[in-house]
Each structure stands twice: as structure tokens, then as C-alpha cells.
Design a protein around this motif. Structure first.
Motif, PDB file in Angstrom:
ATOM      1  N   MET A   1       0.744  -1.170  -0.010  1.00 12.58           N
ATOM      2  CA  MET A   1       0.005   0.126  -0.006  1.00 12.58           C
ATOM      3  C   MET A   1       0.904   1.415  -0.024  1.00 12.58           C
ATOM      4  O   MET A   1       1.866   1.284   0.685  1.00 12.58           O
ATOM      5  N   ASN A   2       0.483   2.288  -0.749  1.00 14.19           N
ATOM      6  CA  ASN A   2       1.304   3.441  -0.831  1.00 14.19           C
ATOM      7  C   ASN A   2       1.067   4.402   0.337  1.00 14.19           C
ATOM      8  O   ASN A   2       0.041   4.517   0.961  1.00 14.19           O
ATOM      9  N   ASP A   3       1.756   5.584   0.319  1.00 15.83           N
ATOM     10  CA  ASP A   3       1.393   6.575   1.402  1.00 15.83           C
ATOM     11  C   ASP A   3       0.122   7.220   1.326  1.00 15.83           C
ATOM     12  O   ASP A   3      -0.479   7.289   2.469  1.00 15.83           O
ATOM     13  N   SER A   4      -0.456   7.411   0.199  1.00 17.30           N
ATOM     14  CA  SER A   4      -1.657   8.166  -0.030  1.00 17.30           C
ATOM     15  C   SER A   4      -2.948   7.175   0.420  1.00 17.30           C
ATOM     16  O   SER A   4      -3.824   7.649   0.867  1.00 17.30           O
ATOM     17  N   THR A   5      -2.753   5.907   0.078  1.00 15.47           N
ATOM     18  CA  THR A   5      -3.862   4.916   0.634  1.00 15.47           C
ATOM     19  C   THR A   5      -3.744   5.029   2.161  1.00 15.47           C
ATOM     20  O   THR A   5      -4.773   4.869   2.697  1.00 15.47           O
ATOM     21  N   GLU A   6      -2.561   5.068   2.642  1.00 22.02           N
ATOM     22  CA  GLU A   6      -2.666   4.947   4.069  1.00 22.02           C
ATOM     23  C   GLU A   6      -2.964   6.002   4.836  1.00 22.02           C
ATOM     24  O   GLU A   6      -3.758   5.983   5.743  1.00 22.02           O
ATOM     25  N   GLN A   7      -2.856   7.242   4.066  1.00 21.06           N
ATOM     26  CA  GLN A   7      -3.379   8.457   4.785  1.00 21.06           C
ATOM     27  C   GLN A   7      -4.760   8.826   4.412  1.00 21.06           C
ATOM     28  O   GLN A   7      -5.365   9.304   5.448  1.00 21.06           O
ATOM     29  N   THR A   8      -5.344   8.131   3.490  1.00 24.74           N
ATOM     30  CA  THR A   8      -6.771   8.501   3.398  1.00 24.74           C
ATOM     31  C   THR A   8      -7.569   7.273   3.949  1.00 24.74           C
ATOM     32  O   THR A   8      -8.839   7.248   4.008  1.00 24.74           O
ATOM     33  N   GLY A   9      -6.908   5.986   4.260  1.00 22.97           N
ATOM     34  CA  GLY A   9      -7.641   5.045   5.113  1.00 22.97           C
ATOM     35  C   GLY A   9      -8.313   4.144   3.843  1.00 22.97           C
ATOM     36  O   GLY A   9      -9.209   3.453   4.202  1.00 22.97           O
ATOM     37  N   MET A  10      -7.933   4.245   2.456  1.00 23.23           N
ATOM     38  CA  MET A  10      -8.508   3.568   1.514  1.00 23.23           C
ATOM     39  C   MET A  10      -7.923   2.207   1.291  1.00 23.23           C
ATOM     40  O   MET A  10      -6.612   2.158   1.622  1.00 23.23           O
ATOM     41  N   GLU A  11      -8.737   1.414   1.166  1.00 21.93           N
ATOM     42  CA  GLU A  11      -8.513   0.110   1.106  1.00 21.93           C
ATOM     43  C   GLU A  11      -8.725  -0.474  -0.321  1.00 21.93           C
ATOM     44  O   GLU A  11      -9.684   0.017  -1.017  1.00 21.93           O
ATOM     45  N   ILE A  12      -7.768  -0.919  -1.097  1.00 22.11           N
ATOM     46  CA  ILE A  12      -7.732  -1.418  -2.360  1.00 22.11           C
ATOM     47  C   ILE A  12      -8.056  -2.994  -2.608  1.00 22.11           C
ATOM     48  O   ILE A  12      -7.135  -3.732  -2.080  1.00 22.11           O
ATOM     49  N   TYR A  13      -9.169  -3.328  -3.083  1.00 19.91           N
ATOM     50  CA  TYR A  13      -9.729  -4.633  -3.456  1.00 19.91           C
ATOM     51  C   TYR A  13      -9.078  -5.338  -4.670  1.00 19.91           C
ATOM     52  O   TYR A  13      -8.969  -6.503  -4.894  1.00 19.91           O
ATOM     53  N   GLY A  14      -8.633  -4.417  -5.329  1.00 24.67           N
ATOM     54  CA  GLY A  14      -8.173  -4.920  -6.719  1.00 24.67           C
ATOM     55  C   GLY A  14      -7.904  -3.555  -7.624  1.00 24.67           C
ATOM     56  O   GLY A  14      -8.629  -2.666  -7.486  1.00 24.67           O
ATOM     57  N   ALA A  15      -6.668  -3.638  -8.718  1.00 22.21           N
ATOM     58  CA  ALA A  15      -6.544  -2.794  -9.475  1.00 22.21           C
ATOM     59  C   ALA A  15      -5.917  -3.347 -10.639  1.00 22.21           C
ATOM     60  O   ALA A  15      -5.037  -4.206 -10.618  1.00 22.21           O
ATOM     61  N   TRP A  16      -6.265  -2.962 -11.903  1.00 26.93           N
ATOM     62  CA  TRP A  16      -5.855  -3.512 -13.189  1.00 26.93           C
ATOM     63  C   TRP A  16      -5.637  -2.400 -14.189  1.00 26.93           C
ATOM     64  O   TRP A  16      -6.272  -1.329 -14.034  1.00 26.93           O
ATOM     65  N   GLY A  17      -4.867  -2.661 -14.980  1.00 29.87           N
ATOM     66  CA  GLY A  17      -4.512  -1.836 -16.322  1.00 29.87           C
ATOM     67  C   GLY A  17      -4.632  -2.275 -17.508  1.00 29.87           C
ATOM     68  O   GLY A  17      -4.169  -3.415 -17.581  1.00 29.87           O
ATOM     69  N   ALA A  18      -4.988  -1.770 -18.622  1.00 28.80           N
ATOM     70  CA  ALA A  18      -4.947  -2.403 -19.947  1.00 28.80           C
ATOM     71  C   ALA A  18      -5.277  -1.368 -20.751  1.00 28.80           C
ATOM     72  O   ALA A  18      -5.660  -0.189 -20.648  1.00 28.80           O
ATOM     73  N   LEU A  19      -5.270  -1.472 -22.265  1.00 27.72           N
ATOM     74  CA  LEU A  19      -5.358  -0.576 -23.338  1.00 27.72           C
ATOM     75  C   LEU A  19      -6.875  -1.047 -23.793  1.00 27.72           C
ATOM     76  O   LEU A  19      -7.412  -2.268 -24.046  1.00 27.72           O
ATOM     77  N   VAL A  20      -7.987   0.066 -23.628  1.00 26.35           N
ATOM     78  CA  VAL A  20      -9.151  -0.001 -24.355  1.00 26.35           C
ATOM     79  C   VAL A  20      -9.108   0.038 -25.807  1.00 26.35           C
ATOM     80  O   VAL A  20      -7.827   0.558 -26.315  1.00 26.35           O
ATOM     81  N   PRO A  21     -10.227  -0.170 -26.369  1.00 28.21           N
ATOM     82  CA  PRO A  21      -9.984  -0.227 -28.126  1.00 28.21           C
ATOM     83  C   PRO A  21      -9.595   0.986 -28.691  1.00 28.21           C
ATOM     84  O   PRO A  21      -9.081   0.927 -29.589  1.00 28.21           O
ATOM     85  N   SER A  22      -9.591   2.145 -28.065  1.00 27.45           N
ATOM     86  CA  SER A  22      -9.221   3.360 -28.740  1.00 27.45           C
ATOM     87  C   SER A  22      -7.618   3.425 -28.510  1.00 27.45           C
ATOM     88  O   SER A  22      -7.201   4.548 -28.880  1.00 27.45           O
ATOM     89  N   GLN A  23      -6.694   2.338 -28.119  1.00 19.15           N
ATOM     90  CA  GLN A  23      -5.510   2.264 -27.562  1.00 19.15           C
ATOM     91  C   GLN A  23      -5.087   3.360 -26.563  1.00 19.15           C
ATOM     92  O   GLN A  23      -4.117   3.656 -26.258  1.00 19.15           O
ATOM     93  N   THR A  24      -6.276   3.708 -25.723  1.00 11.67           N
ATOM     94  CA  THR A  24      -5.854   4.488 -24.571  1.00 11.67           C
ATOM     95  C   THR A  24      -5.465   3.752 -23.345  1.00 11.67           C
ATOM     96  O   THR A  24      -6.073   2.620 -23.013  1.00 11.67           O
ATOM     97  N   ARG A  25      -4.667   4.062 -22.496  1.00  8.80           N
ATOM     98  CA  ARG A  25      -4.352   3.292 -21.342  1.00  8.80           C
ATOM     99  C   ARG A  25      -5.150   3.898 -20.174  1.00  8.80           C
ATOM    100  O   ARG A  25      -5.510   4.651 -19.945  1.00  8.80           O
TER     101      ARG A  25
END
Length: 179
Positions: free
Chosen positions: A1-25
Motif C-alpha cells: 500500500m502506498n502513502d496516499s492510501t494509508e493517509q486516506t484510509g482507502m483499501e484497494i480490493y483490486g486494481a488493473w490496467g489495460a489498453l481499451v479499444p481506442s488504444q488508450t491506457r
């Protein structure tokens, strides 16, 4: 977990990245903070935008787990068209993805997909077209989240499709237009 998620108390249950059809990240995440649980999205370096509100922490965790598990499977069945409005007047509106719960070596694709069991995610509109939901039809909890708009549901659909493509999953499609 990074500093910003620790400071905000945010919990991440999953995160993903991909290129959508417009070739946008694009990036998708399931997060929680306090008693608010969201599916959020962004492209490039833009700000995160909420797509859907999960009903509770259990639903958010289940959504994150299903997305992570399902998009890594080597094969999947995709039912529906390009948008949440696809097949609105049919007995199976929206878009659904189905994957086996474990990999089965069989020449028949139906056996490989359904095997000993399935995991499913289904994005669908309500009968009045005002509510757009994310369901886990065979699981508990069944109802995972509600999308803010049809456009938000369509963004989710495009990112999930891109995540399956990124993993090299072979798709067996019913109703999706060829592009």
C-alpha cells in the motif's frame, strides 16, 4: 500500500490496467474507504472517476476477487453485445462473462468453460432502464454494485473485455458484434 492510501484510509480490493479499444491506457480499481465502496476508472493520468457503487464491503471484495480471478482464465464465454443496452428486449440483456472455476483439459469448449463450475459477472439494465447493475449470478453476495449511468457501465464493459484480451483468453461469444 502506498502513502496516499494509508493517509486516506482507502483499501484497494483490486486494481488493473489495460489498453481499451481506442488504444488508450485505462485503469480500473475496486476500492473502499469508511463505508463507501466504489469501482473507479481513469485513463492516462486523468483523475479517478467513479463508475459504480458497491453495496457493501463484502460486495466490493467479491467484485475485486472475481475480476482478478476471471480475467486470468485462459478461456471465457462472453454473452451480449457491445453495451449494457444490448439485448434489452431479450431474456439475457446486457453483457455477461463466464469462466470455469478451474482449468479442465477437454477438446469440447463447453466442457472447458463449464467444467466443474463457473464464475460469472453480469452487467445488466433493470426493466425500467434506470438502474444498471453488476451481478454475481451464482455467488454470494449476488448483487455487487450499481453503475452511476449506462455510460459508466459501458466503460466497465470495455475495460473488462480489454483485461480478458490482455491475458490472452480465448473468447467464445454469443451476440457480440464482430469488429
Amino acid at each position: 500500500m502506498n502513502d496516499s492510501t494509508e493517509q486516506t484510509g482507502m483499501e484497494i480490493y483490486g486494481a488493473w490496467g489495460a489498453l481499451v479499444p481506442s488504444q488508450t491506457r485505462a485503469q480500473l480499481a475496486v476500492v473502499g474507504s469508511g463505508d463507501e465502496y466504489l469501482i473507479i476508472y481513469r485513463t492516462g493520468e486523468s483523475s479517478w472517476q467513479p463508475l459504480a457503487s458497491a453495496f457493501d464491503e463484502e460486495a466490493a471484495k467479491r467484485a475485486g476477487l472475481l475480476i482478478a480471478k476471471m480475467t486470468k482464465m485462459p478461456e471465457h464465454l462472453r454473452i451480449g453485445g457491445d453495451t449494457i443496452s444490448s439485448g434489452a428486449d431479450t431474456d439475457h440483456p446486457g453483457v455477461e462473462w463466464v469462466v470455469p472455476t478451474q482449468i479442465v483439459d477437454d477438446p469440447d469448449p463447453i466442457v472447458r468453460i463449464t467444467g466443474p463450475g463457473t464464475d460469472r459477472l453480469w452487467v445488466l439494465p433493470s426493466t425500467d432502464g434506470e438502474v444498471f447493475g453488476l451481478l454475481n449470478p451464482d455467488g454470494d453476495p449476488r448483487e455487487l454494485a450499481e453503475f452511476a449511468t449506462a455510460e459508466a457501465a459501458d466503460v466497465f464493459i470495455s475495460v473488462i473485455d480489454a483485461l480478458f484480451a490482455l491475458s490472452g483468453s480465448r473468447a467464445y461469444a454469443e451476440g457480440k458484434s464482430e469488429s
